[in-house]
Design a protein around this motif. Sequence first.
Motif, PDB file in Angstrom:
ATOM      1  N   UNK A  30       0.829  -1.194   0.000  1.00 14.46           N
ATOM      2  CA  UNK A  30       0.000   0.000   0.000  1.00 14.46           C
ATOM      3  C   UNK A  30       0.868   1.250   0.000  1.00 14.46           C
ATOM      4  N   UNK A  31       0.760   2.039  -1.042  1.00  8.53           N
ATOM      5  CA  UNK A  31       1.497   3.298  -1.117  1.00  8.53           C
ATOM      6  C   UNK A  31       0.731   4.401  -0.389  1.00  8.53           C
ATOM      7  N   UNK A  32      -0.533   4.621  -0.791  1.00  6.23           N
ATOM      8  CA  UNK A  32      -1.344   5.589  -0.053  1.00  6.23           C
ATOM      9  C   UNK A  32      -2.830   5.343  -0.239  1.00  6.23           C
ATOM     10  N   UNK A  33      -3.589   5.941   0.664  1.00  6.38           N
ATOM     11  CA  UNK A  33      -5.048   5.938   0.638  1.00  6.38           C
ATOM     12  C   UNK A  33      -5.503   7.377   0.488  1.00  6.38           C
ATOM     13  N   UNK A  34      -6.545   7.619  -0.306  1.00  8.03           N
ATOM     14  CA  UNK A  34      -7.116   8.950  -0.415  1.00  8.03           C
ATOM     15  C   UNK A  34      -8.516   8.966   0.180  1.00  8.03           C
ATOM     16  N   UNK A  35      -8.805   9.997   0.972  1.00  5.97           N
ATOM     17  CA  UNK A  35     -10.172  10.266   1.414  1.00  5.97           C
ATOM     18  C   UNK A  35     -10.519  11.674   0.965  1.00  5.97           C
ATOM     19  N   UNK A  36     -11.784  11.852   0.545  1.00  8.13           N
ATOM     20  CA  UNK A  36     -12.230  13.128   0.003  1.00  8.13           C
ATOM     21  C   UNK A  36     -13.288  13.740   0.908  1.00  8.13           C
ATOM     22  N   UNK A  37     -13.195  15.044   1.134  1.00 10.74           N
ATOM     23  CA  UNK A  37     -14.159  15.760   1.962  1.00 10.74           C
ATOM     24  C   UNK A  37     -14.985  16.701   1.094  1.00 10.74           C
ATOM     25  N   UNK A  38     -16.128  17.152   1.648  1.00 13.41           N
ATOM     26  CA  UNK A  38     -17.095  17.909   0.854  1.00 13.41           C
ATOM     27  C   UNK A  38     -16.770  19.388   0.748  1.00 13.41           C
ATOM     28  N   UNK A  39     -15.942  19.924   1.650  1.00 16.80           N
ATOM     29  CA  UNK A  39     -15.623  21.346   1.626  1.00 16.80           C
ATOM     30  C   UNK A  39     -14.116  21.560   1.679  1.00 16.80           C
ATOM     31  N   UNK A  40     -13.646  22.556   0.926  1.00 17.07           N
ATOM     32  CA  UNK A  40     -12.217  22.842   0.873  1.00 17.07           C
ATOM     33  C   UNK A  40     -11.656  23.221   2.243  1.00 17.07           C
TER      34      UNK A  40
END
Length: 288
Positions: A193-203
């Motif tokens: 595993x190199x990396x995991x991305x999580x995305x949020x709704x607001x900058x």
Amino acid sequence: MAVASPDAKQWLEFGPEVLGMQAVEADAGTVLLRMDDTDHRIAVHHGERNRMLYAGWDVGSEDALDAAAELLRERGIAFETGTDEERAARGVLGFLAIEDPSGLRHELFYGQKIVPGSFQPGRPMSRFITGAQGLGHLVLATPDLKRSDRFLQGVLGFKKSDEIYTFIDLWFYHCNPRHHSLALTPMPGVRGLHHVMVEVAEFDDVGVAYDLCMSRKIPLSMTLGRHVNDRMVSFYVRTPGGFDLEYGWGAVSVDDETWTVAQYDRPSVWGHQMVAQTPPGALEVASR
């Protein structure tokens, strides 16, 4: 997805206070990380070393899982069926597990447990982008890019999004509207595993997390920047599990009716300057 780490309990602070996830301590030192009303999205088990245990992919229904099992039998690809105990631990109704050409485990499942209205973020924030787009994305290191590509597209049914050729080569794949749920980078003799991305709704959620990492002196791997392909504005932080975590906002979605594969000669429009000089600690020597 699930990982093992000797520092699993550090996620009880890092997950909620820095990332805004909800952390639940389960049996045997396992920490379950919640990002929405599903039972959990990430499981961190106590282990002697940092490594990925499995990646999970939702096929949507029992019929779809049965169809996947039949396809694997026809192709002579070995798989395991989840036991009652394993299904309960993962919070799913059923799953089967297979290994990719690098020896990494992938679990196809259906029936994820959901408890409406139960998610409580660890700090004030908007929300994580999950739902039909799942956890986020994973980037895996593989010693044989072409074999892994054939597995993803020919066996798991992923579709190519695009490719980047730079200081680190990357091939990107999607299985839902997210630009990529998985990417591969070739590393001779290395897997993991190199990396995991999580995305949020607001900058602003990204900015708050960035400030928290800076004030707590948590090591960054890459500074804030915008990627050239999925347009994500993000930064990368080294986690207690040894792998990197990309914390981002604003990615584009894929429409298979109009999407065309492209190639790029750089990873970012701006930013994303390298900070960490060592590779993620969740990578390991390939067994094959």
